[in-house]
Scaffold this active site. Sequence first.
Site, PDB file in Angstrom:
ATOM      1  CG  HIS A 149      38.626   5.239 -15.610  1.00 17.12           C
ATOM      2  ND1 HIS A 149      37.221   5.324 -15.643  1.00 17.12           N
ATOM      3  CD2 HIS A 149      38.937   5.893 -14.498  1.00 17.12           C
ATOM      4  CE1 HIS A 149      36.881   6.012 -14.352  1.00 17.12           C
ATOM      5  NE2 HIS A 149      37.920   6.503 -13.667  1.00 17.12           N
ATOM      6  CB  SER A 201      51.129 -16.106 -36.353  1.00 18.26           C
ATOM      7  OG  SER A 201      50.831 -15.844 -37.753  1.00 18.26           O
ATOM      8  CE  LYS A 233      50.430 -11.471 -33.599  1.00 15.45           C
ATOM      9  NZ  LYS A 233      49.214 -11.574 -34.101  1.00 15.45           N
ATOM     10  CD  GLU A 285      44.769 -14.713 -27.240  1.00 18.62           C
ATOM     11  OE1 GLU A 285      44.422 -13.812 -28.042  1.00 18.62           O
ATOM     12  OE2 GLU A 285      45.455 -15.666 -27.712  1.00 18.62           O
TER      13      GLU A 285
END
Length: 459
Positions: A156, A277, A283, A290
Amino acid sequence: MKKPWSGRFKEKTASSVEEFTESLSFDIRLARYDVLGSLAHAEMLMRQGIIPEQDGKKIINGLRDILRDIERGRFEFKKELEDIHMNIEYSLTEKIGEAGARLHTARSRNDQVVTDLRLYLRDEVKELIKLIKNLIDIFIKIAEKNQHIIMPGYTHLQQAQPVLLSHHLLAYAWMLLRDLERFRENLRRINVMPLGACAVSGSSLPADRDFVAKKLGFSSISLNSMDAVSDRDFCLEFLFNCSVLMMHLSRLSEELILWSSSEFNFIELPDAYTTGSSIMPQKKNPDVLELIRGKTGRVYGNLISLLTVMKGLPLTYNRDMQEDKEPVFDTADTLRSSLSILSEMLPLIKFNKDSMYRASSGFCLATDVAEYLVRKGLPFRKAHEITGKIVRYCIEEGKVLNELTVKEFRSFSTFIESDIYKFLSPEGSIKAKRSKGGTSPKEIKRQIRALRTLLRKTV
Ligand code: ARG
């Protein structure tokens, strides 16, 4: 340009129809396989005396020239010629004249296209198998190198029990091994030759299909000509196998994305495989991962797309089936690039041993307390309840389990003695694991051995 079916037609095909029905823009990929299929077919026609030897030789030489042109990027493809099969046949006749008209004997485009597709997919699947094997090997190497790193295992997405990082990573090796087995099974069903089924019912000419199959390296021939031209199961199976594989890669990507966040801080991704970024200077984005996760969507889409194309088709060939190729090509490309880039990136990931250890030191050890009590003679349900009370006490007191004194422990159960602390560390917990397939260092070694043996067997 004259159509091969022009005899029956009074009018010319509308140019919008040519545009709408063409498949050359994508089946151009089958060019090489189409020529190879034709070469084997022509040789058979000649051997069987279905075409004169002189013409057969001209055809074979012409096709060899064409193959060379294709491989050197010199072949001139013509969109008006609808698909790859007609392009090659047309070019052959241009090259060698009349004799070219004898090639399309005892076959049709219906068995030709599916033969090409099987030849293509056979190569593609072999390549994927190599890439998967390489990735499994990478997982094993990383697991071997980092056998001492401990992290929390999750259920979980809540910290559950300490595990070795190797154990977690090897879980992916097992998934990939099953993927590999599925592709090998797939290969067996891909490698059946439909050529010679002709359009529907076979041929009255004395073709030798076994000869052609042998030439093309097929292990058997289809024994029902209607099934041969209608079947796209082998493509669907491929798309399904790719979907499951992508699902595995996507779960891995998701975990690596999570682990690389500052909240987890378990890993550092290599600079060369991340992006920055344009506005936020701090970043470092996991775009590659992704995109693997994102591309899983198109792979699933491709499977559903072809399943839907096939579902209502009466036997045998229908032009709908031309829609089989793009999903297959797109899927193969996506899988190849995803597997390759992951294999480059994974070995460069740095594991943050301390953060991982810290995260596995807290209440992750609660099950170890319960199992300790079982070893002392308590029923598990009772042990679970007592441990739950200890955890609640710790939370109220702002402590973790191994900060409690023996006295505090014994106020919950007199079964607890000072030897409890041996199990109240992540390494103690891991060492105490005895079940086969568990996370103990011994079992990790067994897993690695088993994986290596199985991997060798799947060659
Ligand atoms: N381009 C077609 C395809 O990809 C080749 C087979 C065409 N056959 C036919 N009878 N129209 O399916």
